[in-house]
Design a protein around this motif. Structure first.
Motif, PDB file in Angstrom:
ATOM      1  N   GLY A  27       0.810  -1.213   0.000  1.00 18.87           N
ATOM      2  CA  GLY A  27       0.000   0.000   0.000  1.00 18.87           C
ATOM      3  C   GLY A  27       0.839   1.257   0.000  1.00 18.87           C
ATOM      4  O   GLY A  27       2.014   1.259  -0.395  1.00 18.87           O
ATOM      5  N   LEU A  28       0.235   2.341   0.462  1.00 17.55           N
ATOM      6  CA  LEU A  28       0.892   3.646   0.468  1.00 17.55           C
ATOM      7  C   LEU A  28       2.136   3.634   1.342  1.00 17.55           C
ATOM      8  O   LEU A  28       3.181   4.160   0.947  1.00 17.55           O
ATOM      9  CB  LEU A  28      -0.091   4.719   0.949  1.00 17.55           C
ATOM     10  CG  LEU A  28       0.458   6.139   1.010  1.00 17.55           C
ATOM     11  CD1 LEU A  28       0.864   6.612  -0.386  1.00 17.55           C
ATOM     12  CD2 LEU A  28      -0.558   7.079   1.625  1.00 17.55           C
ATOM     13  N   LEU A  29       2.045   3.018   2.512  1.00 23.76           N
ATOM     14  CA  LEU A  29       3.210   2.953   3.407  1.00 23.76           C
ATOM     15  C   LEU A  29       4.345   2.156   2.774  1.00 23.76           C
ATOM     16  O   LEU A  29       5.509   2.554   2.836  1.00 23.76           O
ATOM     17  CB  LEU A  29       2.818   2.345   4.754  1.00 23.76           C
ATOM     18  CG  LEU A  29       3.918   2.280   5.812  1.00 23.76           C
ATOM     19  CD1 LEU A  29       4.446   3.678   6.114  1.00 23.76           C
ATOM     20  CD2 LEU A  29       3.394   1.613   7.068  1.00 23.76           C
ATOM     21  N   GLY A  30       4.020   1.061   2.121  1.00 21.25           N
ATOM     22  CA  GLY A  30       5.032   0.256   1.437  1.00 21.25           C
ATOM     23  C   GLY A  30       5.717   1.025   0.318  1.00 21.25           C
ATOM     24  O   GLY A  30       6.932   0.938   0.144  1.00 21.25           O
ATOM     25  N   ALA A  88      23.097   1.004   5.324  1.00 16.73           N
ATOM     26  CA  ALA A  88      22.854   0.046   6.412  1.00 16.73           C
ATOM     27  C   ALA A  88      21.379  -0.349   6.534  1.00 16.73           C
ATOM     28  O   ALA A  88      21.049  -1.524   6.679  1.00 16.73           O
ATOM     29  CB  ALA A  88      23.361   0.616   7.735  1.00 16.73           C
ATOM     30  N   GLY A  89      20.483   0.620   6.471  1.00 20.83           N
ATOM     31  CA  GLY A  89      19.061   0.319   6.601  1.00 20.83           C
ATOM     32  C   GLY A  89      18.517  -0.501   5.444  1.00 20.83           C
ATOM     33  O   GLY A  89      17.771  -1.467   5.642  1.00 20.83           O
ATOM     34  N   ALA A  90      18.895  -0.122   4.233  1.00 22.48           N
ATOM     35  CA  ALA A  90      18.407  -0.859   3.056  1.00 22.48           C
ATOM     36  C   ALA A  90      18.942  -2.287   3.046  1.00 22.48           C
ATOM     37  O   ALA A  90      18.238  -3.217   2.647  1.00 22.48           O
ATOM     38  CB  ALA A  90      18.810  -0.132   1.782  1.00 22.48           C
ATOM     39  N   VAL A  91      20.162  -2.468   3.509  1.00 24.65           N
ATOM     40  CA  VAL A  91      20.735  -3.818   3.588  1.00 24.65           C
ATOM     41  C   VAL A  91      19.936  -4.660   4.580  1.00 24.65           C
ATOM     42  O   VAL A  91      19.604  -5.816   4.301  1.00 24.65           O
ATOM     43  CB  VAL A  91      22.228  -3.748   3.995  1.00 24.65           C
ATOM     44  CG1 VAL A  91      22.757  -5.106   4.398  1.00 24.65           C
ATOM     45  CG2 VAL A  91      23.052  -3.178   2.856  1.00 24.65           C
ATOM     46  N   LEU A  92      19.585  -4.086   5.712  1.00 30.51           N
ATOM     47  CA  LEU A  92      18.780  -4.809   6.701  1.00 30.51           C
ATOM     48  C   LEU A  92      17.398  -5.125   6.131  1.00 30.51           C
ATOM     49  O   LEU A  92      16.924  -6.253   6.261  1.00 30.51           O
ATOM     50  CB  LEU A  92      18.653  -3.984   7.989  1.00 30.51           C
ATOM     51  CG  LEU A  92      17.794  -4.583   9.089  1.00 30.51           C
ATOM     52  CD1 LEU A  92      18.394  -5.899   9.585  1.00 30.51           C
ATOM     53  CD2 LEU A  92      17.651  -3.610  10.245  1.00 30.51           C
ATOM     54  N   ARG A  93      16.782  -4.180   5.476  1.00 30.44           N
ATOM     55  CA  ARG A  93      15.431  -4.385   4.935  1.00 30.44           C
ATOM     56  C   ARG A  93      15.408  -5.478   3.869  1.00 30.44           C
ATOM     57  O   ARG A  93      14.458  -6.230   3.764  1.00 30.44           O
ATOM     58  CB  ARG A  93      14.914  -3.085   4.334  1.00 30.44           C
ATOM     59  CG  ARG A  93      13.558  -3.217   3.679  1.00 30.44           C
ATOM     60  CD  ARG A  93      12.723  -2.016   3.941  1.00 30.44           C
ATOM     61  NE  ARG A  93      11.481  -2.054   3.206  1.00 30.44           N
ATOM     62  CZ  ARG A  93      10.381  -2.632   3.632  1.00 30.44           C
ATOM     63  NH1 ARG A  93      10.374  -3.223   4.808  1.00 30.44           N
ATOM     64  NH2 ARG A  93       9.279  -2.616   2.922  1.00 30.44           N
ATOM     65  N   ARG A  94      16.461  -5.564   3.086  1.00 34.16           N
ATOM     66  CA  ARG A  94      16.507  -6.547   1.997  1.00 34.16           C
ATOM     67  C   ARG A  94      17.132  -7.869   2.430  1.00 34.16           C
ATOM     68  O   ARG A  94      17.391  -8.722   1.595  1.00 34.16           O
ATOM     69  CB  ARG A  94      17.280  -5.960   0.818  1.00 34.16           C
ATOM     70  CG  ARG A  94      16.589  -4.757   0.225  1.00 34.16           C
ATOM     71  CD  ARG A  94      17.393  -4.116  -0.839  1.00 34.16           C
ATOM     72  NE  ARG A  94      16.704  -2.921  -1.330  1.00 34.16           N
ATOM     73  CZ  ARG A  94      17.190  -2.109  -2.216  1.00 34.16           C
ATOM     74  NH1 ARG A  94      18.382  -2.332  -2.743  1.00 34.16           N
ATOM     75  NH2 ARG A  94      16.519  -1.055  -2.596  1.00 34.16           N
ATOM     76  N   ASN A  95      17.413  -8.024   3.703  1.00 33.13           N
ATOM     77  CA  ASN A  95      18.019  -9.247   4.253  1.00 33.13           C
ATOM     78  C   ASN A  95      19.329  -9.596   3.544  1.00 33.13           C
ATOM     79  O   ASN A  95      19.592 -10.746   3.218  1.00 33.13           O
ATOM     80  CB  ASN A  95      17.056 -10.433   4.161  1.00 33.13           C
ATOM     81  CG  ASN A  95      15.826 -10.229   4.991  1.00 33.13           C
ATOM     82  OD1 ASN A  95      15.909  -9.848   6.148  1.00 33.13           O
ATOM     83  ND2 ASN A  95      14.670 -10.451   4.399  1.00 33.13           N
ATOM     84  N   ARG A  96      20.138  -8.596   3.300  1.00 31.00           N
ATOM     85  CA  ARG A  96      21.412  -8.808   2.619  1.00 31.00           C
ATOM     86  C   ARG A  96      22.594  -8.767   3.578  1.00 31.00           C
ATOM     87  O   ARG A  96      23.734  -8.675   3.155  1.00 31.00           O
ATOM     88  CB  ARG A  96      21.612  -7.755   1.516  1.00 31.00           C
ATOM     89  CG  ARG A  96      20.574  -7.827   0.433  1.00 31.00           C
ATOM     90  CD  ARG A  96      20.702  -9.122  -0.347  1.00 31.00           C
ATOM     91  NE  ARG A  96      19.780  -9.148  -1.470  1.00 31.00           N
ATOM     92  CZ  ARG A  96      18.897 -10.091  -1.661  1.00 31.00           C
ATOM     93  NH1 ARG A  96      18.785 -11.089  -0.810  1.00 31.00           N
ATOM     94  NH2 ARG A  96      18.105 -10.062  -2.704  1.00 31.00           N
ATOM     95  N   ASN A  97      22.316  -8.825   4.868  1.00 34.61           N
ATOM     96  CA  ASN A  97      23.389  -8.866   5.857  1.00 34.61           C
ATOM     97  C   ASN A  97      24.145 -10.176   5.721  1.00 34.61           C
ATOM     98  O   ASN A  97      23.607 -11.173   5.235  1.00 34.61           O
ATOM     99  CB  ASN A  97      22.839  -8.803   7.283  1.00 34.61           C
ATOM    100  CG  ASN A  97      21.957  -7.621   7.530  1.00 34.61           C
ATOM    101  OD1 ASN A  97      21.278  -7.151   6.644  1.00 34.61           O
ATOM    102  ND2 ASN A  97      21.953  -7.144   8.728  1.00 34.61           N
TER     103      ASN A  97
END
Length: 192
Positions: A27-30, A88-97
């Motif tokens: 949705g909009l938040l996504g 750092a945040g985008a890496v965490l969100r995409r599970n790329r750690n």
């Protein structure tokens, strides 16, 4: 790149990451989160490109000029620091750690969502605890300047605040998405 090729590439990448099955906010938040992700990733890529140009300039100057450019090493170091902080945040969100995935592929979607929520909760607690100290650290730089570029070190030390703030925000999103996926009724329950 054709649509079929792009879909196959996305499917292959998702099969490598078992945690990608946890649904993201819609949705909009996504979409808003997607735009913020894109903005930070774009800034990180700009830092990487500028870093590459700076290092290339340093190499060219050392090879072809009778003098070296002393500021290039310092600038490349600061660009690298900000590239990491901004991504750092985008890496965490995409599970790329960097992670050890010994059992994730054996779990169902709800268990993966629960694991994501727990991991993001731990990262969020850590970021929350460290954030005030990162701000204190950044303030220490208010009285210092960088040796060559004469940039106030506050701006350089502020990268720690940026990194931990982004980790805190994105870990909260990860917990919310994980909890929502755990609580979402399964497809079998929806059909009955």
């Amino acid at each position: 790149m054709s649509v079929d090729h792009k879909a196959l590439e996305t499917e292959a990448l998702e099969s490598l990451d078992p945690m990608s099955e946890v649904p993201k906010l819609q949705g909009l938040l996504g979409r808003l989160i997607g735009w913020v992700d894109t903005a930070f990733v774009t800034l990180a890529v700009l830092a990487l490109v500028t870093l590459s140009v700076t290092v290339l300039l340093q190499v060219v100057a050392r090879l072809f000029l009778p003098f070296s450019l002393s500021w290039t090493e310092e600038l490349s170091r600061y660009l690298f620091i900000y590239m990491v902080a901004l991504s750092a945040g985008a890496v965490l969100r995409r599970n790329r750690n960097v992670s050890v995935e010994l059992f994730h592929h054996l779990l169902g979607m709800r268990a993966k969502a629960a694991v994501q929520a727990v991991i993001c909760l731990a990262i969020g607690i850590f970021a929350y605890l460290v954030l005030p100290y990162a701000w204190q650290y950044a303030q220490n730089g208010a009285w210092q300047t960088s040796p060559t570029l004469r940039i106030p070190m506050l701006y350089i030390f502020f990268s720690t605040v940026v990194a931990f703030a982004l980790l805190l925000v994105y870990s909260v999103l990860g917990v919310i998405e994980g909890v929502m996926a755990v609580l979402r009724p399964s497809t079998a329950e929806q059909e009955s």
